[in-house]
Design a protein around this motif. Structure first.
Motif, PDB file in Angstrom:
ATOM      1  N   LYS A 202       0.839  -1.263   0.053  1.00 31.78           N
ATOM      2  CA  LYS A 202       0.068   0.066   0.071  1.00 31.78           C
ATOM      3  C   LYS A 202       0.865   1.161   0.022  1.00 31.78           C
ATOM      4  CE  LYS A 202      -4.093   1.714   2.308  1.00 31.78           C
ATOM      5  NZ  LYS A 202      -3.888   2.801   3.431  1.00 31.78           N
ATOM      6  N   ILE A 203       0.414   2.262  -0.915  1.00 29.41           N
ATOM      7  CA  ILE A 203       1.060   3.592  -0.878  1.00 29.41           C
ATOM      8  C   ILE A 203       0.710   4.407   0.110  1.00 29.41           C
ATOM      9  CG2 ILE A 203       1.467   5.577  -1.985  1.00 29.41           C
ATOM     10  CD1 ILE A 203       1.662   3.626  -4.726  1.00 29.41           C
ATOM     11  N   GLU A 204       1.358   4.953   1.103  1.00 29.97           N
ATOM     12  CA  GLU A 204       0.878   6.164   2.218  1.00 29.97           C
ATOM     13  C   GLU A 204       1.378   7.365   1.935  1.00 29.97           C
ATOM     14  OE1 GLU A 204       1.828   4.116   5.873  1.00 29.97           O
ATOM     15  OE2 GLU A 204       0.041   2.693   5.581  1.00 29.97           O
ATOM     16  N   PRO A 205       0.751   8.457   1.516  1.00 27.86           N
ATOM     17  CA  PRO A 205       1.225   9.626   1.577  1.00 27.86           C
ATOM     18  C   PRO A 205       1.742  10.199   2.590  1.00 27.86           C
ATOM     19  CG  PRO A 205      -1.089   9.593   0.892  1.00 27.86           C
ATOM     20  CD  PRO A 205      -0.740   8.098   1.025  1.00 27.86           C
ATOM     21  N   LEU A 206       2.871  10.838   2.783  1.00 25.97           N
ATOM     22  CA  LEU A 206       3.443  11.225   4.124  1.00 25.97           C
ATOM     23  C   LEU A 206       3.228  12.975   4.171  1.00 25.97           C
ATOM     24  CD1 LEU A 206       6.567   9.164   4.197  1.00 25.97           C
ATOM     25  CD2 LEU A 206       4.607   9.043   5.601  1.00 25.97           C
ATOM     26  N   LYS A 207       3.398  13.407   3.159  1.00 19.29           N
ATOM     27  CA  LYS A 207       3.530  14.935   3.023  1.00 19.29           C
ATOM     28  C   LYS A 207       3.427  15.716   1.603  1.00 19.29           C
ATOM     29  CE  LYS A 207       7.249  16.872   4.647  1.00 19.29           C
ATOM     30  NZ  LYS A 207       8.583  17.560   5.625  1.00 19.29           N
ATOM     31  N   PHE A 208       2.809  16.698   1.583  1.00 23.13           N
ATOM     32  CA  PHE A 208       3.023  17.378   0.213  1.00 23.13           C
ATOM     33  C   PHE A 208       3.547  18.909   0.653  1.00 23.13           C
ATOM     34  CE2 PHE A 208      -1.037  14.900  -0.042  1.00 23.13           C
ATOM     35  CZ  PHE A 208      -0.816  14.482  -1.129  1.00 23.13           C
ATOM     36  N   GLU A 209       4.655  19.144  -0.347  1.00 22.12           N
ATOM     37  CA  GLU A 209       4.791  20.424  -0.344  1.00 22.12           C
ATOM     38  C   GLU A 209       5.010  21.287  -1.306  1.00 22.12           C
ATOM     39  OE1 GLU A 209       8.741  19.490   2.966  1.00 22.12           O
ATOM     40  OE2 GLU A 209       9.271  19.831   0.830  1.00 22.12           O
ATOM     41  N   ASN A 210       5.032  22.574  -1.381  1.00 26.00           N
ATOM     42  CA  ASN A 210       5.455  23.497  -2.351  1.00 26.00           C
ATOM     43  C   ASN A 210       6.764  23.889  -2.518  1.00 26.00           C
ATOM     44  OD1 ASN A 210       2.677  23.947  -3.173  1.00 26.00           O
ATOM     45  ND2 ASN A 210       2.222  25.303  -1.257  1.00 26.00           N
ATOM     46  N   LYS A 211       7.263  23.483  -3.667  1.00 22.33           N
ATOM     47  CA  LYS A 211       8.594  24.043  -4.164  1.00 22.33           C
ATOM     48  C   LYS A 211       8.820  24.811  -5.069  1.00 22.33           C
ATOM     49  CE  LYS A 211      11.502  21.676  -1.930  1.00 22.33           C
ATOM     50  NZ  LYS A 211      12.137  21.981  -0.818  1.00 22.33           N
ATOM     51  N   GLY A 212       8.553  26.213  -4.871  1.00 20.92           N
ATOM     52  CA  GLY A 212       8.353  27.082  -5.913  1.00 20.92           C
ATOM     53  C   GLY A 212       6.995  27.067  -6.428  1.00 20.92           C
ATOM     54  N   LYS A 213       6.951  27.939  -7.510  1.00 22.56           N
ATOM     55  CA  LYS A 213       5.720  28.449  -8.153  1.00 22.56           C
ATOM     56  C   LYS A 213       4.891  27.334  -8.768  1.00 22.56           C
ATOM     57  CE  LYS A 213       4.034  31.447 -11.584  1.00 22.56           C
ATOM     58  NZ  LYS A 213       3.552  30.571 -12.746  1.00 22.56           N
ATOM     59  N   SER A 214       5.662  26.385  -9.423  1.00 19.51           N
ATOM     60  CA  SER A 214       4.963  25.424 -10.185  1.00 19.51           C
ATOM     61  C   SER A 214       5.389  24.026  -9.876  1.00 19.51           C
ATOM     62  CB  SER A 214       4.856  25.541 -11.704  1.00 19.51           C
ATOM     63  OG  SER A 214       6.294  25.667 -12.111  1.00 19.51           O
ATOM     64  N   ASN A 215       6.164  23.798  -8.851  1.00 12.40           N
ATOM     65  CA  ASN A 215       6.742  22.797  -8.425  1.00 12.40           C
ATOM     66  C   ASN A 215       6.031  22.161  -6.833  1.00 12.40           C
ATOM     67  OD1 ASN A 215       8.588  20.839  -9.731  1.00 12.40           O
ATOM     68  ND2 ASN A 215      10.114  22.294  -9.415  1.00 12.40           N
ATOM     69  N   ARG A 216       5.421  20.681  -7.249  1.00  9.72           N
ATOM     70  CA  ARG A 216       4.854  20.329  -5.998  1.00  9.72           C
ATOM     71  C   ARG A 216       5.651  19.073  -5.599  1.00  9.72           C
ATOM     72  NH1 ARG A 216       3.260  24.639  -6.045  1.00  9.72           N
ATOM     73  NH2 ARG A 216       2.150  25.290  -7.073  1.00  9.72           N
ATOM     74  N   ARG A 217       6.100  18.686  -4.261  1.00 14.23           N
ATOM     75  CA  ARG A 217       6.648  17.493  -3.922  1.00 14.23           C
ATOM     76  C   ARG A 217       5.630  16.561  -3.065  1.00 14.23           C
ATOM     77  NH1 ARG A 217      12.757  18.193  -1.906  1.00 14.23           N
ATOM     78  NH2 ARG A 217      12.778  18.482  -4.018  1.00 14.23           N
ATOM     79  N   LEU A 218       5.775  15.470  -3.509  1.00 15.53           N
ATOM     80  CA  LEU A 218       4.999  14.374  -2.462  1.00 15.53           C
ATOM     81  C   LEU A 218       6.223  13.513  -2.040  1.00 15.53           C
ATOM     82  CD1 LEU A 218       2.697  12.478  -1.837  1.00 15.53           C
ATOM     83  CD2 LEU A 218       2.766  11.219  -3.895  1.00 15.53           C
ATOM     84  N   TYR A 219       6.138  13.391  -0.609  1.00 12.55           N
ATOM     85  CA  TYR A 219       6.613  12.302   0.148  1.00 12.55           C
ATOM     86  C   TYR A 219       5.767  11.225   0.488  1.00 12.55           C
ATOM     87  CZ  TYR A 219      10.658  15.648   1.011  1.00 12.55           C
ATOM     88  OH  TYR A 219      11.557  16.223   0.954  1.00 12.55           O
ATOM     89  N   PHE A 220       6.038   9.898  -0.048  1.00 14.05           N
ATOM     90  CA  PHE A 220       5.377   8.969   0.387  1.00 14.05           C
ATOM     91  C   PHE A 220       6.113   7.784   0.947  1.00 14.05           C
ATOM     92  CE2 PHE A 220       6.139   5.653  -2.983  1.00 14.05           C
ATOM     93  CZ  PHE A 220       7.107   6.713  -3.934  1.00 14.05           C
ATOM     94  N   THR A 221       5.747   6.691   1.508  1.00 13.43           N
ATOM     95  CA  THR A 221       6.212   5.500   2.029  1.00 13.43           C
ATOM     96  C   THR A 221       5.243   4.188   1.553  1.00 13.43           C
ATOM     97  OG1 THR A 221       7.213   4.240   3.653  1.00 13.43           O
ATOM     98  CG2 THR A 221       5.098   5.429   4.290  1.00 13.43           C
ATOM     99  N   ILE A 222       5.700   2.957   1.798  1.00 14.14           N
ATOM    100  CA  ILE A 222       4.790   1.709   1.423  1.00 14.14           C
ATOM    101  C   ILE A 222       4.812   0.911   2.657  1.00 14.14           C
ATOM    102  CG2 ILE A 222       5.349   1.570  -0.950  1.00 14.14           C
ATOM    103  CD1 ILE A 222       7.849   0.093  -0.542  1.00 14.14           C
ATOM    104  N   ALA A 223       3.806   0.299   2.681  1.00 11.72           N
ATOM    105  CA  ALA A 223       3.384  -0.715   3.921  1.00 11.72           C
ATOM    106  C   ALA A 223       2.872  -1.854   3.571  1.00 11.72           C
ATOM    107  CB  ALA A 223       2.297   0.029   4.834  1.00 11.72           C
TER     108      ALA A 223
END
Ligand code: ZN
Length: 223
Positions: free
Chosen positions: A202-223
């Motif tokens: 299973k994919i578990e999203p951990l955190k979403f971040e804004n990295k500048g005007k048009s950049n989004r970052r997703l941190y995730f882990t697996i369980a």
């Protein structure tokens, strides 16, 4: 990709850098960490690309290996399998995000415990991103197969979405290695993957971040 142990001949030794005539260790590159494990009981702390096609095993103590001798290699399999699961997850997520939002991938870092994928996306919508992660888990539950094969460069580049990295030019080779998640994604890719999505768990999203005007970052882990 599922070889956990192997025997190979030592081609060269320079300090703590050992090159074999063949290996199951995957080198650092393409956003993936290099493999760890052991060669005849000596710890391999990293695997990196060397000159040309060489794959360099970085060992933790000055190597005592004789050129021409056989050694037995053992991968730290649990760690490597997590990297495979994480990597295939990143492909699946990037495909779903791409389909839902048109976003391209601007970077990724695949690690055993926590991975991240960066997307070029103007509008940050947390709910929408969470919905994409749920869709990814629905896909995993169906357990489609993950196939790897080679295609002629010109045929591969005709496939829509084959290159999802915003900045990537495909390597200058006659044939491209293709990784296909049946029914979900086709990408040109050189890395290690699981053979069916169910292995991810299973994919578990951990955190979403804004990295500048048009950049989004997703941190995730697996369980
Ligand atoms: Zn990849």
């Amino acid at each position: 990709m599922y070889a956990k142990e192997f025997t190979a001949r030592v081609d060269s030794v320079e300090g703590n850098r050992v090159v074999l005539d063949q290996t199951a260790f995957n080198p650092h590159g393409g956003g993936l960490l290099g493999d760890t494990g052991s060669l005849d009981g000596v710890k391999v702390v990293d695997t990196v690309k060397g000159d040309g096609e060489a794959i360099v095993h970085v060992v933790d103590s000055p190597a005592n290996f004789a050129v021409g001798a056989n050694v037995h290699g053992t991968l730290d399999w649990e760690r490597r399998h997590r990297i495979m699961r994480m990597h295939t997850s990143a492909h699946l997520l990037s495909s779903i995000f791409n389909k839902q939002t048109g976003a391209l991938i601007t970077g990724n870092q695949i690690e055993p415990e926590k991975s991240r994928v960066d997307f070029s996306l103007e509008n940050f919508d947390r709910e929408r991103m969470l919905a994409c992660c749920s869709q990814a888990n629905e896909a995993i539950a169906k357990n489609p197969s993950v196939k790897t094969y080679f295609l002629k460069r010109e045929d591969a580049l005709k496939i829509p979405g084959i290159i999802k990295l915003a900045t990537a030019a495909p390597p200058d080779v006659q044939e491209l290695r293709i990784v296909e998640i049946d029914g979900y994604d086709v990408q040109a890719d050189g890395g290690v993957h699981v053979k069916s999505l169910g292995e991810i768990g299973k994919i578990e999203p951990l955190k979403f971040e804004n990295k500048g005007k048009s950049n989004r970052r997703l941190y995730f882990t697996i369980a």
